[in-house]
Design a protein around this motif. Structure first.
Motif, PDB file in Angstrom:
ATOM      1  N   ARG A   1       0.821  -1.213   0.000  1.00 31.18           N
ATOM      2  CA  ARG A   1       0.000   0.000   0.000  1.00 31.18           C
ATOM      3  C   ARG A   1       0.853   1.260   0.000  1.00 31.18           C
TER       4      ARG A   1
ATOM      5  N   HIS B   1       3.905   6.375  -1.900  1.00 25.58           N
ATOM      6  CA  HIS B   1       2.646   7.100  -1.711  1.00 25.58           C
ATOM      7  C   HIS B   1       2.812   8.381  -0.910  1.00 25.58           C
TER       8      HIS B   1
ATOM      9  N   PRO C   1       2.245   2.106  -4.269  1.00 19.07           N
ATOM     10  CA  PRO C   1       1.184   1.725  -5.211  1.00 19.07           C
ATOM     11  C   PRO C   1       1.605   1.920  -6.664  1.00 19.07           C
TER      12      PRO C   1
END
Length: 459
Positions: free
Chosen positions: A80, A203, A83
């Protein structure tokens, strides 16, 4: 008098922090000295009013970055946090954006190439596929492209292949002049990185890796080193706060800086250090009141503006498309990359005038841009990106074959690969050379912690 440290690392970019991380895992006492007030080097990020602004530019392909992925997994970085970008790269030609650069579908879509040039693109891709084992990113001097520059290599193909593919990729992402830098390293990196559909980003800014590495290390920011002096047994680091003595030192700074800090380097080292030249970088981050982007048949996260089309810009990064967290909701963030040929002139001008010129030039590709800019920041690095000149390529084998010494080096310039993977790989090599000379601590363990179930798989 015993040394203060086992190893002193100069530079808290990704190369320096990875080197220190590897040596710390081996049980040695390590300290990192960084001149700037922050870690990250050219992969630094700063935050301002909800905008996440990268001072450099980095993508992490799922292919070809094995050392980087292994390091991220060891640090517990989750999928996560890295990404997929999921957007295309376009090139500007004939008054519009053509998506599909670095995409196999360019053989059909064109991605800015004429029909005749697409045939030569097919020839080029077939040739590189046939010789794929000969393009080794760890040994850039061993390629079937030899020491030919990008421009010289491209002469065997239709002119478009240089003007609307190789030059804009090399110019925007590497800051390279295709008449100076060699084709082998560029082709190796393009082959190993794979299609854009598999490229990822951090991210929360490109400094994520640097911040994670620094968490477990002894790092002194705001601590410049002015000179290193070695006597074969130890190294003295002289700075404004005094002298620190270490059993070994690793210079994780650009080659020209390393040459200045270590004037007593042996001749076989100094020859390569002076051959490793850098191109400067200059970019303007535009904080927008709305998410503007170049018009395109497919959403873009980068638009390349070739030398054949633009004399001032080399490209535009659409940061809020690269990852929505880069800008507050309903806002936008664009990065304007200056053409390397114009950077000396631009750096000598008033910063507001320079930013204004770049914004005005970018309005050609992003209508309405000047009126949408709320604020802008200009960033630049004198030693922005390492070149892969024929001379550096020729001297690299002798440099890498030298015996380990009290002063080692790490940085993407050692691999002539301007990317984090080059920095990480060079750091692993520097750490292994230090350990071969000093040895490991008897209590050290080199076993990595088992990755959590949500951590990244090694690519």
């Amino acid at each position: 008098m015993s040394p203060d440290l086992d190893v002193a690392v100069v530079g808290a970019g990704v190369a320096g922090l990875t080197t220190a991380h590897e040596l710390r895992r081996a049980g040695l006492t390590v300290r990192v000295f960084e001149e700037q007030p922050h870690v990250g080097g050219r992969m630094h990020t700063f935050r301002h009013q909800g905008y996440v602004i990268d001072e450099g530019a980095e993508q992490i392909p799922e292919r070809g970055y094995r050392a980087t992925w292994e390091l991220l997994a060891r640090l517990g970085v989750t999928g996560r946090e890295v990404p997929r970008i999921g957007k295309a790269i376009g090139v500007w030609r004939d008054g519009r954006a053509h998506p599909g650069v670095a995409d196999p579908a360019a053989l059909v879509s064109g991605a800015g190439l004429s029909p005749r040039a697409r045939l030569d693109l097919g020839r080029f891709l077939a040739w590189t596929a046939l010789r794929r084992r000969e393009f080794d990113g760890d040994h850039p001097e061993r390629t079937p492209a030899g020491a030919r520059t990008v421009a010289a290599f491209a002469r065997r193909y239709h002119r478009d292949l240089h003007d609307y593919l190789l030059q804009p990729v090399a110019g925007c992402f590497f800051g390279w002049d295709t008449a100076r830098s060699t084709a082998g390293p560029l082709i190796s990196l393009m082959r190993s990185a794979g299609p854009v559909s598999g490229w990822r980003t951090y991210h929360d800014g490109m400094d994520l890796l640097a911040r994670r590495l620094a968490e477990g290390l002894d790092v002194e920011t705001g601590s410049p080193v002015h000179q290193l002096v070695g006597d074969g047994r130890a190294v003295k680091l002289h700075g404004p706060s005094g002298t620190v003595t270490a059993r070994a030192a690793v210079l994780c700074v650009p080659a020209p800086v390393a040459a200045r800090l270590h004037p007593g380097a042996p001749e076989d080292e100094r020859a390569f250090l002076t051959a490793c030249t850098f191109t400067p970088t200059l970019k303007v981050s535009c904080l927008l009141d709305r998410p503007l982007a170049p018009a395109s048949p497919r959403p873009l996260y980068a638009l390349l503006t070739p030398d054949a089309e633009d004399e001032l810009l080399s490209g535009i990064l659409i940061d809020h498309a690269k990852h929505p967290g880069r800008a507050p909701a309903g806002k936008g963030l664009l990065t304007l990359m200056a053409d390397p040929r114009r950077i000396p002139e631009l750096r000598g001008a008033d910063p507001r005038e320079t930013a204004g010129r770049l914004v005005e030039a970018a309005a050609r590709y992003v209508p309405g841009l000047p009126g949408a800019v709320r604020e802008h920041f200009m960033h630049g690095f004198t030693h922005g990106l390492p070149e892969a000149t024929p001379r550096a390529l020729a001297l690299r084998p002798r440099f890498t074959a030298r015996a380990p010494g009290p002063v080692e080096y790490a940085g993407d310039w050692l691999t002539l690969r301007p990317a984090s993977e080059g920095a990480v790989r060079s750091a692993a090599l520097a750490a292994s050379r230090v350990l071969s000379r000093l040895g490991r601590s008897p209590s050290a363990t080199l076993t990595s912690p088992a990755p959590r179930s949500d951590t990244l798989e090694t690519a």
